[in-house]
Design a protein around this motif. Structure first.
Motif, PDB file in Angstrom:
ATOM      1  N   LEU A   5      14.723  38.517  11.509  1.00  0.00           N
ATOM      2  CA  LEU A   5      16.174  38.649  11.637  1.00  0.00           C
ATOM      3  C   LEU A   5      16.674  37.610  12.616  1.00  0.00           C
ATOM      4  CD1 LEU A   5      18.708  40.265  10.878  1.00  0.00           C
ATOM      5  CD2 LEU A   5      18.251  41.736  12.839  1.00  0.00           C
ATOM      6  N   GLY A   6      17.390  36.624  12.108  1.00  0.00           N
ATOM      7  CA  GLY A   6      17.873  35.538  12.946  1.00  0.00           C
ATOM      8  C   GLY A   6      19.310  35.180  12.635  1.00  0.00           C
ATOM      9  N   PHE A   7      19.680  33.995  13.016  1.00  0.00           N
ATOM     10  CA  PHE A   7      21.064  33.544  12.885  1.00  0.00           C
ATOM     11  C   PHE A   7      21.504  33.497  11.422  1.00  0.00           C
ATOM     12  CE2 PHE A   7      24.234  30.071  12.624  1.00  0.00           C
ATOM     13  CZ  PHE A   7      25.218  30.638  13.413  1.00  0.00           C
ATOM     14  N   ILE A 175      20.067  43.696   1.318  1.00  0.00           N
ATOM     15  CA  ILE A 175      19.339  42.465   1.035  1.00  0.00           C
ATOM     16  C   ILE A 175      18.600  41.969   2.281  1.00  0.00           C
ATOM     17  CG2 ILE A 175      19.606  40.032   0.403  1.00  0.00           C
ATOM     18  CD1 ILE A 175      21.973  40.914  -1.369  1.00  0.00           C
ATOM     19  N   VAL A 176      19.304  41.925   3.390  1.00  0.00           N
ATOM     20  CA  VAL A 176      18.689  41.446   4.637  1.00  0.00           C
ATOM     21  C   VAL A 176      17.593  42.407   5.092  1.00  0.00           C
ATOM     22  CG1 VAL A 176      19.122  40.944   7.077  1.00  0.00           C
ATOM     23  CG2 VAL A 176      20.748  40.181   5.341  1.00  0.00           C
ATOM     24  N   THR A 180      13.679  41.378   5.759  1.00  0.00           N
ATOM     25  CA  THR A 180      13.164  41.372   7.139  1.00  0.00           C
ATOM     26  C   THR A 180      12.329  42.599   7.485  1.00  0.00           C
ATOM     27  OG1 THR A 180      15.185  42.446   7.980  1.00  0.00           O
ATOM     28  CG2 THR A 180      15.164  40.030   7.911  1.00  0.00           C
ATOM     29  N   TYR A 181      12.422  43.639   6.664  1.00  0.00           N
ATOM     30  CA  TYR A 181      11.741  44.907   6.945  1.00  0.00           C
ATOM     31  C   TYR A 181      12.141  45.462   8.314  1.00  0.00           C
ATOM     32  CZ  TYR A 181       8.808  44.144   2.859  1.00  0.00           C
ATOM     33  OH  TYR A 181       8.374  43.952   1.575  1.00  0.00           O
ATOM     34  N   VAL A 186      19.094  46.163  11.153  1.00  0.00           N
ATOM     35  CA  VAL A 186      20.074  45.596  10.214  1.00  0.00           C
ATOM     36  C   VAL A 186      21.237  46.547   9.997  1.00  0.00           C
ATOM     37  CG1 VAL A 186      20.461  44.866   7.836  1.00  0.00           C
ATOM     38  CG2 VAL A 186      18.420  44.103   9.058  1.00  0.00           C
ATOM     39  N   PHE A 187      20.928  47.808   9.710  1.00  0.00           N
ATOM     40  CA  PHE A 187      22.014  48.740   9.419  1.00  0.00           C
ATOM     41  C   PHE A 187      22.727  49.202  10.684  1.00  0.00           C
ATOM     42  CE2 PHE A 187      19.898  48.964   5.300  1.00  0.00           C
ATOM     43  CZ  PHE A 187      21.005  48.857   4.467  1.00  0.00           C
ATOM     44  N   SER A 188      22.115  49.020  11.838  1.00  0.00           N
ATOM     45  CA  SER A 188      22.862  49.220  13.088  1.00  0.00           C
ATOM     46  C   SER A 188      23.932  48.144  13.230  1.00  0.00           C
ATOM     47  CB  SER A 188      21.912  49.175  14.285  1.00  0.00           C
ATOM     48  OG  SER A 188      21.024  50.269  14.268  1.00  0.00           O
TER      49      SER A 188
END
Length: 216
Positions: A5-7, A175-176, A180-181, A186-188
């Motif tokens: 998880l990046g920019f 999707i993200v 990224t697993y 992500v959902f936060s």
């Protein structure tokens, strides 16, 4: 290949957030136009039109929004009308918003003191002039807290667009997350973006309702 998880992933979420804003704005503006028309029809003297508008409201308030999106997206091609996911969602949310805003505004129009309309009739004002210059400005002002509250629900309702393949914020989060697993992180972030948009509107609606209650 698992990504971190990046920019770039955050940019994907922000781009999808932009589409969520655009979708909510289009649905709200077009729904406001449709809702105003329905509210005026529901309070008109034409019985057939009143019943038709009432049926429209019953159908769209009495069925799930997700089902409405499915019917539009998969049903229109059966009539040889091909629409992409963006158009289908925009149509579905617009019809949904028209039904709810029409009923919200109809209730405030009906709640207007009868004395004002009677006074306008005594002054010789026609139905259209009474509605445009006397009834609607006051009724829409009374309906503002409920209208803003519905806008919050409409914004959150755009997440259902992911079901038919439109990539808005929730779909981008999926999707993200799959790439990224890291679903919790992500959902936060997705939830934080929704909250940053919806909470100020909810707070604004609450303050408007309290202000109008104090004024009354």
């Amino acid at each position: 290949m698992v990504q971190t998880l990046g920019f770039n992933q955050i940019l994907i979420l922000l781009e999808a957030f932009r589409w969520t804003l655009a979708l909510a704005a289009i649905a709200f503006v077009c729904g406001a136009v449709g809702g105003l028309g329905i509210a005026l029809i529901r309070t008109s003297v034409f019985g057939v039109l009143r019943r038709a508008a009432a049926t429209f409201i019953i159908v769209f308030q009495g069925t799930p929004l997700l089902m409405q999106l499915f019917v539009i997206y998969y049903g229109l091609p059966l009539l040889n009308v091909t629409v992409n996911a963006w158009i289908a969602v925009a149509i579905g949310l617009t019809l949904h918003a028209s039904a709810y805003l029409g009923e919200i505004w109809r209730s405030t129009i009906m709640a207007m003191p009868k004395g004002q309309e009677e006074a306008a009739k005594a002054l010789g004002l026609k139905y259209w002039d009474r509605t445009v210059y006397i009834v609607l400005p006051q009724a829409l002002r009374m309906a503002l807290p409920s209208t803003v509250g519905f806008l919050v629900q409409l914004i959150k309702g755009t997440s259902l667009a992911a079901i038919i393949g439109f990539t808005e914020l929730t779909r981008a989060g999926q999707i993200v997350s799959n790439a990224t697993y890291q679903p919790l992180i992500v959902f936060s972030l997705v939830g934080a973006l929704y909250f940053a948009l919806c909470w100020p509107l909810s707070h604004f609606s609450f303050n408007l309702e309290k202000r109008f209650a104090n004024a009354r």
